[in-house]
Write a protein that holds these residues in place. Structure first.
Motif, mmCIF file in Angstrom:
data_model
loop_
_atom_site.group_PDB
_atom_site.id
_atom_site.type_symbol
_atom_site.label_atom_id
_atom_site.label_comp_id
_atom_site.label_asym_id
_atom_site.label_seq_id
_atom_site.Cartn_x
_atom_site.Cartn_y
_atom_site.Cartn_z
ATOM 1 N N PHE A 40 0.884 -1.313 -0.017
ATOM 2 C CA PHE A 40 0.084 0.041 0.048
ATOM 3 C C PHE A 40 0.736 1.367 0.048
ATOM 4 O O PHE A 40 0.293 2.369 -0.207
ATOM 5 N N LEU A 64 0.289 3.913 -2.649
ATOM 6 C CA LEU A 64 -0.819 4.880 -2.250
ATOM 7 C C LEU A 64 -0.706 6.262 -1.421
ATOM 8 O O LEU A 64 -1.349 6.887 -1.175
ATOM 9 N N ILE A 65 0.363 6.117 -0.505
ATOM 10 C CA ILE A 65 0.675 7.035 0.504
ATOM 11 C C ILE A 65 1.647 8.006 -0.096
ATOM 12 O O ILE A 65 2.656 7.905 -0.586
ATOM 13 N N THR A 66 0.788 9.338 -0.301
ATOM 14 C CA THR A 66 1.611 10.283 -0.878
ATOM 15 C C THR A 66 2.145 11.473 -0.125
ATOM 16 O O THR A 66 2.993 12.135 -0.608
ATOM 17 N N LEU A 79 -6.231 16.421 -0.934
ATOM 18 C CA LEU A 79 -7.029 15.065 -1.355
ATOM 19 C C LEU A 79 -8.171 15.841 -2.331
ATOM 20 O O LEU A 79 -8.283 15.277 -3.320
ATOM 21 N N SER A 88 -3.109 14.362 -3.522
ATOM 22 C CA SER A 88 -2.901 13.317 -2.914
ATOM 23 C C SER A 88 -3.915 12.215 -2.982
ATOM 24 O O SER A 88 -4.987 12.358 -3.333
ATOM 25 N N ILE A 89 -3.083 10.921 -3.086
ATOM 26 C CA ILE A 89 -4.076 9.931 -3.131
ATOM 27 C C ILE A 89 -4.616 9.669 -1.663
ATOM 28 O O ILE A 89 -5.602 9.387 -1.326
ATOM 29 N N ARG A 90 -3.616 9.576 -0.743
ATOM 30 C CA ARG A 90 -3.857 9.189 0.458
ATOM 31 C C ARG A 90 -2.646 9.799 1.515
ATOM 32 O O ARG A 90 -1.524 9.658 1.284
ATOM 33 N N THR A 91 -3.173 10.584 2.498
ATOM 34 C CA THR A 91 -2.232 11.040 3.483
ATOM 35 C C THR A 91 -2.402 10.478 4.886
ATOM 36 O O THR A 91 -3.615 10.273 5.212
ATOM 37 N N VAL A 92 -1.277 10.049 5.222
ATOM 38 C CA VAL A 92 -1.116 9.401 6.643
ATOM 39 C C VAL A 92 -0.967 10.411 7.759
ATOM 40 O O VAL A 92 -0.130 11.203 7.529
#
Length: 166
Positions: free
Chosen positions: A134, A137-139, A154, A159-163
């Motif tokens: 994954f 997916l974390i950009t 987003l 961004s695809i996914r931001t943690v």
């Protein structure tokens, strides 16, 4: 990624944000197109590209017009369209039943069809066995205090996914 794992030979990504095409291809898309590059509706373009309609379509944006276009892009006799995107407001729209009477299937999913009790442990096991990654997916990684910035990234398509870290 899911289409690739499921064995799809041709995966067509559709987005008006061409900055996403590189990442889409990295994750399994075989080609990417923008509705803005055509004079006809995108569902007609997809039907022509696929010789009558795609086998599966996934609407992930959460817009009513793209939900209908995804359905219309499916093959009339056996195509399956899956709604993943959630509209920002509760809205209704009318659909001509003829779009479904030929054999198309229209369904939705919130959790990818997973049964959490059974599927999540298997998904975690597969992830730990490196069957899935994954990481692509974390950009972005941001501190929780920047949650509004994460939503801005987003919404802007950057961004695809931001943690968020705590």
């Amino acid at each position: 990624m899911g289409c690739k794992v499921a064995g799809a030979a041709r995966i067509i990504g559709v987005d008006i944000n061409k900055d996403k095409y590189g990442k889409a291809k990295q994750l399994g898309a075989t080609e990417c197109i923008s509705p803005e590059d055509f004079k006809k509706p995108i569902h007609e373009v997809l039907k022509e590209m696929s010789g009558g309609g795609v086998d599966f379509s996934f609407e992930v944006v959460g817009r009513l017009d793209t939900m209908l276009a995804a359905l219309e892009s499916c093959h009339e006799a056996y195509g399956v369209s899956v709604i993943v995107g959630v509209p920002p407001d509760s809205k209704n729209f009318s659909v001509n039943p003829m779009l479904l009477l030929g054999g198309r299937t229209w369904t939705g999913t919130v959790f990818g069809g997973f049964k959490s009790k059974d599927s999540v442990p298997k998904l975690v096991t597969d992830f730990m066995a490196k069957k899935y990654s994954f990481d692509p997916l974390i950009t972005h990684v941001l501190p929780f205090e920047k949650i509004n910035e994460a939503f801005d990234l987003l919404r802007s398509g950057k961004s695809i996914r931001t943690v968020l870290t705590f």
